[in-house]
Scaffold this motif. Structure first.
Motif, PDB file in Angstrom:
ATOM      1  N   ASP A 123       5.063   4.934   2.065  1.00  0.00           N
ATOM      2  CA  ASP A 123       5.406   6.299   2.497  1.00  0.00           C
ATOM      3  C   ASP A 123       5.996   6.299   3.906  1.00  0.00           C
ATOM      4  O   ASP A 123       6.964   7.028   4.188  1.00  0.00           O
ATOM      5  CB  ASP A 123       4.161   7.185   2.475  1.00  0.00           C
ATOM      6  N   ASP A 177      -4.586   5.138   9.601  1.00  0.00           N
ATOM      7  CA  ASP A 177      -5.915   5.362   9.038  1.00  0.00           C
ATOM      8  C   ASP A 177      -6.253   4.356   7.937  1.00  0.00           C
ATOM      9  O   ASP A 177      -7.416   3.929   7.806  1.00  0.00           O
ATOM     10  CB  ASP A 177      -6.016   6.781   8.459  1.00  0.00           C
ATOM     11  N   LYS A 178      -5.270   3.952   7.161  1.00  0.00           N
ATOM     12  CA  LYS A 178      -5.541   3.192   5.936  1.00  0.00           C
ATOM     13  C   LYS A 178      -5.059   1.741   5.953  1.00  0.00           C
ATOM     14  O   LYS A 178      -5.535   0.934   5.153  1.00  0.00           O
ATOM     15  CB  LYS A 178      -4.875   3.902   4.738  1.00  0.00           C
ATOM     16  N   VAL A 179      -4.114   1.405   6.831  1.00  0.00           N
ATOM     17  CA  VAL A 179      -3.472   0.086   6.747  1.00  0.00           C
ATOM     18  C   VAL A 179      -3.965  -0.823   7.869  1.00  0.00           C
ATOM     19  O   VAL A 179      -4.010  -0.410   9.032  1.00  0.00           O
ATOM     20  CB  VAL A 179      -1.933   0.220   6.811  1.00  0.00           C
ATOM     21  N   THR A 180      -4.327  -2.046   7.511  1.00  0.00           N
ATOM     22  CA  THR A 180      -4.686  -3.066   8.497  1.00  0.00           C
ATOM     23  C   THR A 180      -3.424  -3.851   8.840  1.00  0.00           C
ATOM     24  O   THR A 180      -2.858  -4.537   7.974  1.00  0.00           O
ATOM     25  CB  THR A 180      -5.753  -4.022   7.938  1.00  0.00           C
ATOM     26  N   ASP A 239       0.182   8.910  10.807  1.00  0.00           N
ATOM     27  CA  ASP A 239      -1.273   9.039  10.885  1.00  0.00           C
ATOM     28  C   ASP A 239      -1.945   8.349   9.701  1.00  0.00           C
ATOM     29  O   ASP A 239      -2.961   7.644   9.860  1.00  0.00           O
ATOM     30  CB  ASP A 239      -1.675  10.518  10.912  1.00  0.00           C
ATOM     31  N   ALA A 240      -1.399   8.557   8.508  1.00  0.00           N
ATOM     32  CA  ALA A 240      -1.980   7.940   7.305  1.00  0.00           C
ATOM     33  C   ALA A 240      -1.905   6.425   7.377  1.00  0.00           C
ATOM     34  O   ALA A 240      -2.846   5.722   6.971  1.00  0.00           O
ATOM     35  CB  ALA A 240      -1.251   8.457   6.060  1.00  0.00           C
ATOM     36  N   PHE A 241      -0.803   5.903   7.895  1.00  0.00           N
ATOM     37  CA  PHE A 241      -0.644   4.447   8.017  1.00  0.00           C
ATOM     38  C   PHE A 241      -1.741   3.868   8.900  1.00  0.00           C
ATOM     39  O   PHE A 241      -2.407   2.889   8.537  1.00  0.00           O
ATOM     40  CB  PHE A 241       0.741   4.131   8.590  1.00  0.00           C
ATOM     41  N   LEU A 300       0.826  -1.197   0.000  1.00  0.00           N
ATOM     42  CA  LEU A 300       0.000   0.000   0.000  1.00  0.00           C
ATOM     43  C   LEU A 300       0.870   1.260   0.000  1.00  0.00           C
ATOM     44  O   LEU A 300       1.977   1.267   0.548  1.00  0.00           O
ATOM     45  CB  LEU A 300      -0.926   0.018   1.211  1.00  0.00           C
ATOM     46  N   GLU A 332       0.493   3.959   1.697  1.00  0.00           N
ATOM     47  CA  GLU A 332       0.713   4.501   3.040  1.00  0.00           C
ATOM     48  C   GLU A 332       1.862   3.810   3.759  1.00  0.00           C
ATOM     49  O   GLU A 332       2.636   4.451   4.476  1.00  0.00           O
ATOM     50  CB  GLU A 332      -0.567   4.383   3.874  1.00  0.00           C
ATOM     51  N   GLU A 333       1.982   2.476   3.560  1.00  0.00           N
ATOM     52  CA  GLU A 333       3.089   1.792   4.238  1.00  0.00           C
ATOM     53  C   GLU A 333       4.413   2.077   3.533  1.00  0.00           C
ATOM     54  O   GLU A 333       5.463   2.165   4.165  1.00  0.00           O
ATOM     55  CB  GLU A 333       2.820   0.298   4.382  1.00  0.00           C
ATOM     56  N   ARG A 389       4.419  -5.770   8.368  1.00  0.00           N
ATOM     57  CA  ARG A 389       3.816  -4.550   8.913  1.00  0.00           C
ATOM     58  C   ARG A 389       4.132  -4.389  10.405  1.00  0.00           C
ATOM     59  O   ARG A 389       4.288  -3.261  10.895  1.00  0.00           O
ATOM     60  CB  ARG A 389       2.311  -4.560   8.668  1.00  0.00           C
TER      61      ARG A 389
END
Length: 758
Positions: free
Chosen positions: A681, A721-724, A717-719, A676, A678-679, A736
């Motif tokens: 980044d 919010d978006k990553v499981t 924050d984005a991680f 992803l 986000e990860e 992860r």
């Protein structure tokens, strides 16, 4: 609402006990009032040499009615449980109980109604109880009595609402009881007759008319103002002395300031000796001229008014002072006949501590350590060694024997008179400093080196023999020594390897026993090695001991201890490995605790100090403080606070999953498994932050380091919010978790964020 007035009238109470006694009286009475359900509007306590007084306003005339409920067993419970409940509630039958449905069943409740009592009855019980519990530091019995009080009691005022309380205080033995009353006496000489009072306002007014200033702060203000006025009339100023002012305020009920003259023949004696003699023995205030030097005048505070305006009092005090100062001048003249260096050998007769040798041995250790510290901070090592040699010599002078308060100060006078280097003389005077938070801190390099060496030697020695401070007990003032070291380092910006200096200080304790083992000296080639295991990691002769090296090339060591290589046995003086290695660790932890106290007073959070110390290996206090302050600014910002929350979230997830899986996720992240944006980044941001922070940390740019970390907030924050994190694919989940672990590792390079609260 009624007012309570209490006065305990006695013989003279020691001045040092009065203020604390007034506070204790207020505390004990108000605590007992609260325990009886009584509130009040105000309370003020006072003390004079012959009385303790307390006035409490706004008390109710009766205590409130009280309804007490006690929950019992469920209805239908076994008979034994019911019987136990009735007994505990003081009841005889269930008919005296109520049954209530609590939503979880019907239970028995015992309800007791307690009617309030007259406040006067309660007070009549409280006052004798307070007197019996009074925590005087020292107390006495008198006559045939068995009760202890600070000095013999004469009367007790106990008024409530203007009426005398019915009660008394039993003195025991044949002395009988002191019945509560409404009368007291004024000044012992000026107004000795008894008089009655109706309330606190009447009490204060009649005391003043009877030549008693009740308020301690008012007495202090009057003494100071009158003394300053007398000084101004002489064209002089009052030498500030808050401690003496506090003491004198406890010696007089009706202060009258008078000025006296010091015979000119004594003015060549150092002013510190004159002032110490005057304040210690006679309670006189010194006066200063326009240049700030001691003037041949003093202020004495009398406790009476005389017909001659105090002339006889002044003359008598001048006569007594001449006798005192004649002794001081004789000692001063005699001391200058013997040089300081010639006195050093006499220090061998003074025990520093039974397990740590003599003061002469301490001086030798401080010489070695002061020279090393001087070299480390760019000071004159020879001057530091010389100052350390002479630093304690004035302890065996006549002046210091008579006036211990001027130790060090007299050493400076003697050294200057003998032509010593002024830097050496100043270091002799300042090596005890700072003595407390209000004391000045040395700044001259030689003074700093000797002061540090003296305090470090003391700390290391007492820690080595396991005489560490415990709880509120610190008989050797080790906390004060540690705070002094911290101030010396921080206020002078010294970049010192504290662990190495501690190790060196331990090495200097040659022949000191610890747990029935002596400190060990073992051979090492080439040079004088100050250090413990880190200096000679290979040369361990036995697993229970640690080797320390020393070369006979060091002349000071050979002079004081001989050549240890002449006899192999002389080289085998031992200290346990655990003690040697653990000493610097325990002392650094001790410094950390003291540093928290120092920084707390500056508004720095203790958890931030913990977070930096937890990194380990940090013994440069200047660098540590810079890191702590940068960290405080960081966590106080919005980015820092949010990043701290993200750190804790990441750490908790990793910890839980590691415990569940039974393995760690601290391996490197596999970039190929980042799917992803986000990860990806976050991984890039972490790598960039680490690369940016490393050189900044090396340059001690902690503010820049924190700024680099702050840029992680957005990707983190984005991680979340978006990553499981707990993905179904095992390899993706593990990768992860490693990425979260990298968040923790990146931030922990700056400080252990797990120690930070919030």
């Amino acid at each position: 609402m009624p007012e309570l007035l209490i006065e305990f009238f006695s013989e003279e109470i020691p001045a040092r006990m009065q203020a604390r006694a007034a506070d204790d009286l207020k505390r004990l009475v108000t605590e007992k009032l609260a325990a009886n359900g009584l509130t009040f509007a105000s309370a003020e306590a006072h003390s004079t040499p012959r009385r303790l007084a307390l006035a409490i306003d706004g008390l109710a005339e009766r205590t409130a009615d009280v309804r007490e409920e006690k929950k019992g067993p469920r209805v239908g419970s076994p008979e034994q449980a019911v019987a136990g409940f009735l007994k505990s509630a003081g009841l005889t039958s269930l008919d005296q109980c109520e049954q209530r449905d609590t939503g979880k069943g019907v239970f028995y409740f015992a309800v007791a109604e307690k009617k309030g009592r007259a406040t006067a009855e309660v007070l009549a019980e409280i006052i004798p109880a307070v007197m019996g519990d009074f925590p005087w530091p020292k107390s006495m019995r008198w006559g045939t009595g068995t009760v202890r009080w600070v000095r013999p009691l004469h009367s007790i005022i106990a008024l409530f609402g203007g009426a005398v309380l019915e009660g008394s205080f039993d003195l025991g033995g044949a002395q009988g009881k002191l019945v509560f009353g409404n009368s007291t006496r004024g000044h012992r000489f000026l107004s000795p007759d008894a008089f009655t009072v109706a309330d606190f306002a009447d009490y204060k007014a009649k005391l003043r008319a009877a030549h008693v200033v009740l308020d301690r702060a008012e007495r202090k203000a009057k003494i100071k103002a009158d003394a300053e006025a007398l000084a101004a009339q002489e064209g002089l100023t009052l030498s500030p002395d808050d401690g003496l002012l506090e003491e004198v305020a406890g010696l007089v009920e009706w202060p009258v300031a008078l000025v006296g003259t010091i015979d000119e023949k004594f003015m060549d004696v150092p002013s510190e000796v004159l002032i110490t003699s005057m304040r210690t023995h006679q309670k006189y205030f010194a006066l200063l001229d326009k240049a700030g030097k001691m003037a041949p005048r003093f202020v004495v505070v009398a406790n009476t008014v005389t017909a001659d305006g105090g002339k006889a009092i002044v003359a008598g005090n001048e006569r007594v002072l001449r006798a005192r100062l004649s002794d001081a001048k004789f000692f001063w003249d005699q001391d200058r006949k013997t040089k300081l260096e010639d006195r050093v050998s006499k220090l061998g007769a003074i025990t520093f501590h039974a397990k740590l040798g003599t003061v002469a041995e301490k001086v030798t250790r401080v010489q070695v350590l002061a020279a090393e510290i001087a070299r480390a901070i760019g000071a004159d090592a020879d001057a530091a060694t010389r100052a350390a040699l002479l630093s304690k010599a004035d302890l065996v002078t006549e002046v210091v024997g008579e006036f211990p308060e001027v130790q060090g100060i007299m050493g400076r006078y003697y050294a200057l008179g003998e032509g010593e280097n002024p830097a050496v003389a100043e270091a002799i005077a300042e090596h005890y400093k700072p003595l407390g938070p209000s004391d000045s801190c040395p700044t001259a390099p030689v003074s700093v080196a000797v002061a540090l060496a003296d305090k470090l030697d003391t700390l290391v020695g007492f820690f080595a023999i396991d005489e560490k401070p415990t709880g509120s007990k610190d008989p050797y003032a080790l906390r004060r020594a540690a705070l002094g070291i911290i101030r010396l380092i921080l206020e002078n910006g010294l970049r010192l390897n504290l662990k190495r200096i501690i190790d060196n200080a331990l090495l200097n304790y040659i022949g000191v026993y610890h747990n029935n083992r002596k400190v060990m000296i073992l051979e090492a080639s080439g040079k004088f090695l100050y250090g413990i295991a880190s200096s000679i990691t290979d040369r361990v002769f036995d697993s229970d001991y640690i080797s320390i090296g020393v070369s006979v090339a060091d002349p000071l060591f050979v002079k004081n201890h001989g050549n240890p290589f002449q006899d192999k046995q002389n080289m085998m003086m031992e200290i346990s490995r655990e003690t040697a290695i653990g000493l610097s660790g325990s002392l650094l932890a001790f410094f950390a605790d003291r540093l928290k106290v120092t920084l707390r007073d500056q508004g720095v959070r203790h958890d931030l100090v913990d977070a930096v110390f937890a990194l380990g290996g940090e013994d440069d206090l200047v660098r540590l403080l810079a890191r702590v302050k940068a960290l405080q600014t960081f966590v106080g910002s919005e980015e820092g606070a949010n990043l701290l929350a993200a750190y804790k979230r990441a750490s908790n997830i990793v910890r839980i999953e590691e415990k569940k899986d039974g393995k760690a996720y601290d391996q490197p992240v596999d970039p190929a498994l980042l799917t992803l944006a986000e990860e990806k980044d976050l991984y890039g941001a972490l790598s960039g932050a680490g690369e940016t922070a490393r050189p900044l940390l090396a340059q001690e740019d902690f503010t820049g380091t924190m700024a680099a970390l702050a840029r992680l907030r957005g990707p983190v924050d984005a991680f979340f919010d978006k990553v499981t994190v707990n993905a179904e694919q095992a390899d993706l989940r593990a990768n992860r978790l490693r990425l979260l672990s990298q968040i923790r590792a990146t931030l922990n390079a700056v400080a252990d964020f797990s120690r930070i609260e919030g």
